[in-house]
Design a protein around this motif. Structure first.
Motif, PDB file in Angstrom:
ATOM      1  N   THR A 112      73.239  81.847  26.053  1.00 42.18           N
ATOM      2  CA  THR A 112      74.197  82.928  25.871  1.00 42.18           C
ATOM      3  C   THR A 112      73.455  84.262  25.966  1.00 42.18           C
ATOM      4  O   THR A 112      72.231  84.311  25.896  1.00 42.18           O
ATOM      5  CB  THR A 112      74.883  82.840  24.497  1.00 42.18           C
ATOM      6  N   GLU A 133      70.650  90.940  15.355  1.00 47.04           N
ATOM      7  CA  GLU A 133      71.967  90.968  15.972  1.00 47.04           C
ATOM      8  C   GLU A 133      72.429  92.403  16.233  1.00 47.04           C
ATOM      9  O   GLU A 133      72.927  92.721  17.304  1.00 47.04           O
ATOM     10  CB  GLU A 133      72.965  90.266  15.058  1.00 47.04           C
ATOM     11  N   TYR A 151      78.270  86.427  22.788  1.00 52.26           N
ATOM     12  CA  TYR A 151      78.111  84.977  22.790  1.00 52.26           C
ATOM     13  C   TYR A 151      78.708  84.321  24.028  1.00 52.26           C
ATOM     14  O   TYR A 151      79.201  83.212  23.984  1.00 52.26           O
ATOM     15  CB  TYR A 151      78.684  84.383  21.505  1.00 52.26           C
ATOM     16  N   ARG A 152      78.684  85.043  25.133  1.00 45.65           N
ATOM     17  CA  ARG A 152      79.173  84.452  26.380  1.00 45.65           C
ATOM     18  C   ARG A 152      78.005  84.030  27.251  1.00 45.65           C
ATOM     19  O   ARG A 152      76.877  84.450  27.049  1.00 45.65           O
ATOM     20  CB  ARG A 152      80.025  85.484  27.126  1.00 45.65           C
ATOM     21  N   TYR A 153      78.346  83.226  28.253  1.00 46.52           N
ATOM     22  CA  TYR A 153      77.321  82.757  29.193  1.00 46.52           C
ATOM     23  C   TYR A 153      77.296  83.641  30.431  1.00 46.52           C
ATOM     24  O   TYR A 153      78.310  84.250  30.778  1.00 46.52           O
ATOM     25  CB  TYR A 153      77.610  81.310  29.594  1.00 46.52           C
ATOM     26  N   GLU A 156      80.086  84.098  33.111  1.00 45.09           N
ATOM     27  CA  GLU A 156      81.355  84.775  32.805  1.00 45.09           C
ATOM     28  C   GLU A 156      81.323  86.258  33.185  1.00 45.09           C
ATOM     29  O   GLU A 156      82.275  86.987  32.939  1.00 45.09           O
ATOM     30  CB  GLU A 156      81.680  84.610  31.317  1.00 45.09           C
TER      31      GLU A 156
ATOM     32  N   ILE B   9      80.726  89.486  14.008  1.00 41.22           N
ATOM     33  CA  ILE B   9      79.945  88.290  14.333  1.00 41.22           C
ATOM     34  C   ILE B   9      79.908  87.319  13.178  1.00 41.22           C
ATOM     35  O   ILE B   9      78.870  86.766  12.879  1.00 41.22           O
ATOM     36  CB  ILE B   9      78.511  88.682  14.713  1.00 41.22           C
ATOM     37  N   ARG B  15      81.286  82.861  17.186  1.00 41.31           N
ATOM     38  CA  ARG B  15      79.916  82.793  17.653  1.00 41.31           C
ATOM     39  C   ARG B  15      79.768  81.794  18.791  1.00 41.31           C
ATOM     40  O   ARG B  15      79.023  81.994  19.726  1.00 41.31           O
ATOM     41  CB  ARG B  15      79.071  82.336  16.464  1.00 41.31           C
ATOM     42  N   GLU B  17      82.249  80.632  20.720  1.00 42.39           N
ATOM     43  CA  GLU B  17      83.448  80.660  21.543  1.00 42.39           C
ATOM     44  C   GLU B  17      83.199  80.096  22.949  1.00 42.39           C
ATOM     45  O   GLU B  17      83.909  79.216  23.424  1.00 42.39           O
ATOM     46  CB  GLU B  17      83.897  82.113  21.640  1.00 42.39           C
ATOM     47  N   ALA B  18      82.132  80.609  23.579  1.00 45.41           N
ATOM     48  CA  ALA B  18      81.851  80.202  24.956  1.00 45.41           C
ATOM     49  C   ALA B  18      81.509  78.718  25.027  1.00 45.41           C
ATOM     50  O   ALA B  18      81.919  78.015  25.947  1.00 45.41           O
ATOM     51  CB  ALA B  18      80.712  81.028  25.525  1.00 45.41           C
TER      52      ALA B  18
END
Lengths: 327, 311
Positions: A112, A133, A151-153, A156, B9, B15, B17-18
């Motif tokens: 991610t 963070e 928290y995306r890859y 996307e 967060i 956290r 989700e993906a």
């Protein structure tokens, strides 16, 4: 000389030849980088231009030691980079980061964005003075992304967004210098402009030093203070950006500039054409003498016999060509 | 600003989700593939039987009842004996059920040996290259230059006929294939830009291998191992069939077929039902393996996603 003493990065006589093997024998070398010297002062941008295969990317990788050069010296802030080991090398890596051309390949598809941006911080255990963070979110916001993206890859995101992530990763360690290896050439023109403006802004804000590698003359004119033109592993011309564009010396530089498309057809026809002849020869066993001579329209007798030396034609404007040699 | 970042967060769901989305998609692809589902059902039945098979058999699969042996001998399938009986009057249904365990044990043991060996050697050969790579790959080439079954027979015969020697023999034959796959995958990932970026950051070699290379190597390995499960079962049955591997009175499918050969074709059930068991198990693993390949391929998953978006 091109090398200035008070520069942040000094590269002297850098050479990298890749052996070409057939069965067990080395039958030749690809002379990717062949005796390159230059320097960059702190806070400035040096643009390196040249056709594909002229050794630009090898140069970039050799400077940050992703490839070990065969010969030459690289000084960063006075220290010889090629002699660094262990902790010192890690310290150098913190100060000099790289952004690659292809934003689709430079991000691990299984991590991610949070993991990708955490990696440099974790590796160097740098003091960021806040929660990891929070720091990563601030990085994202700085490159124009939102905290929702955390928290995306990578898949996307669009190409431009990915390149922003790659830039955020490079900036995570608060480096002093960025090597930008064609950072915009895989992107749409509109996105290119956004990224370039962002990079310019970061340079001002953080006093960053850039080594900007590209084949796009428009881009290099926009971002660079100085330009080095590379041809087959060698720098053939070096000088301040506007000086190079207004008064190109080397026949190769003239050829490159004449190849920039002009929107107006009339003007294009009227423009004096420095017609490019043929393709660049193979970097395996390049032509003798001046490497450009087979394609040069100003060729004189000694061009294919002797290699010309670097001459300062105007102030801080150097070239390697017999036409300007005082001899 | 920092405070509202924190509040965003918080939950695990946000956290990850993906990741959750990705798993959902995998499930979706799986649900749409009837073949993969069939494979999963066969494999699940096989695994469950392998675990509890010997405890739920209607008759003792090994013990010979001498008192009833003569009248129960070689009976055709009936309600009393679903798969008929063998020449000692033992219930073949019980023996086939119990045989699942032997096949499961052998194939699990082979995977447990071959996969780690293949993974470690493949990663080393692929990442470090040079002399180490040369040595490892030439040794695997030697193993791969023999047909697998012939080599397994040779090892098994040398080690003596038993289930254990069959396990070791098949493992010895199986690891080189995994070394090849892992090395190839490692080589290509090693040259990827994200590994170069990690090196430029200064990430240590062991972390690069663990974090960047291993996760990308493991996917094709899972697919290959699933597809290979069926082949391992076939090879172990073949070893038992020719008298190596499982010895009587252990119920093993290959062994049962070999024993039933004498009575074929009049007492067809003796060879038919163990053969059927092998057939469905191998088919199940192959279907599941094919399905997994599609599921674990992100590009294939995307296609499904886009189709859904178009609806």
């Amino acid at each position: 000389m091109i090398i200035e003493d008070n520069a942040l990065l000094r590269v002297e006589g850098l050479r990298k030849w890749f052996p070409v093997k057939k069965l067990l024998f080395t039958i030749g070398y690809v002379k990717a980088v062949d005796g390159v010297s230059f320097s960059i002062r702190k806070g400035y941008t040096l643009g390196v231009v040249g056709e594909s295969g002229c050794g630009k990317s090898t140069l970039a990788r050799a400077i940050i030691r992703l490839i070990e050069p065969d010969e030459g010296k690289i000084f960063f802030d006075g220290k010889n980079v090629l002699k660094l080991k262990g902790k010192e090398l890690l310290g150098f890596r913190r100060r000099v980061q790289i952004v690659f051309q292809d934003p689709y390949g430079s991000l691990n598809p299984r991590m991610t964005i949070y993991d990708i941006l955490k990696e440099p911080i974790e590796t160097h255990r740098i003091d960021i003075g806040m929660d990891v963070e929070d720091y990563i979110v601030s990085l994202l916001e700085r490159v124009g992304l939102r905290k929702e993206h955390l928290y995306r890859y990578p898949h996307e995101f669009s190409g431009g967004q990915r390149q922003r992530i790659a830039i955020a990763r490079a900036l995570a360690l608060k480096p002093e210098m960025l090597i930008l290896d064609e950072p915009t050439s895989a992107l749409d023109v509109s996105v290119q402009a956004q990224i370039l403006n962002m990079l310019k802004r970061f340079q001002k804000e953080d006093k960053l030093t850039y080594l900007f590698i590209t084949h796009d003359l428009g881009v290099v004119r926009y971002v660079s203070h100085y330009i080095a033109v590379m041809y087959l592993g060698k720098i053939v011309e070096y000088g301040p950006t506007e000086e190079i564009f207004n008064n190109p010396l080397h026949p190769y530089t003239k050829m490159l500039l004449s190849a920039i498309p002009v929107p107006d057809p009339k003007q294009a026809r009227q423009r004096k054409k420095e017609k490019p002849i043929g393709e660049p020869p193979s970097p395996i066993n390049p032509p003798p003498g001046c490497r450009f001579h087979p394609r040069c329209i100003y060729r004189i007798d000694k061009c294919n016999k002797e290699e010309p030396e670097l001459v300062e034609v105007e102030k801080k404007h150097y070239t390697v060509c017999w036409l300007y040699s005082r001899k | 600003m920092i405070n509202n970042v924190k509040s965003y967060i918080k939950t695990w769901k946000q956290r990850n989700e993906a990741k959750i989305k990705e798993w959902r998609l995998m499930l979706e692809v799986f649900k749409r593939s009837p073949l993969a589902l069939t494979g999963l059902i066969f494999v699940t039945i096989f695994i469950i039987l392998g675990i509890i098979g010997p405890y739920i058999t209607p008759y003792d699969p090994i013990k010979i009842e001498f008192s009833t042996m003569l009248e129960e001998r070689l009976q055709p399938p009936s309600l009393k004996h679903f798969f008929g009986t063998d020449e000692y009057g033992r219930d073949l249904f019980s023996r086939v059920l119990a045989g699942a365990r032997v096949s499961l044990m052998i194939s699990l043991a082979v995977m447990a040996i071959a996969i780690p060996v293949g993974l470690v050697l493949g990663l080393i050969a692929g990442y470090y290259g040079g002399v180490v790579d040369e040595i490892i790959m030439r040794i695997t080439d030697v193993f791969l230059s023999f047909p697998g079954l012939v080599l397994a027979i040779a090892f098994s015969a040398t080690l003596g006929a038993s289930i254990w020697s069959a396990m070791i023999a098949i493992s010895l034959v199986w690891w080189p294939g995994y070394v090849r796959v892992v090395r190839g995958q490692t080589l290509s990932i090693k040259q990827s830009l994200y590994v170069e970026a990690a090196r430029a950051i200064g990430v240590s070699t062991s972390k690069i291998i663990r974090r960047h290379i291993l996760p990308n190597v493991i996917t094709p390995l899972i697919v290959l191992a699933t597809l290979d499960f069926g082949s391992v079962i076939l090879v172990s049955a073949a070893l038992s069939f020719i008298g190596l591997g499982a010895q009587p009175p252990t119920p093993e499918w290959g062994r049962l077929i070999a024993d039933g050969r004498r009575w074929f074709p009049e007492k067809w059930w003796y060879t038919f039902f163990p053969g059927l068991a092998i057939f469905f198990t191998v088919l199940g693993w192959n279907l599941l393996g094919d399905g997994l390949r599609d599921i674990l391929d992100p590009r294939f998953r995307r296609k499904i996603e886009f189709k859904e978006g178009g609806k």
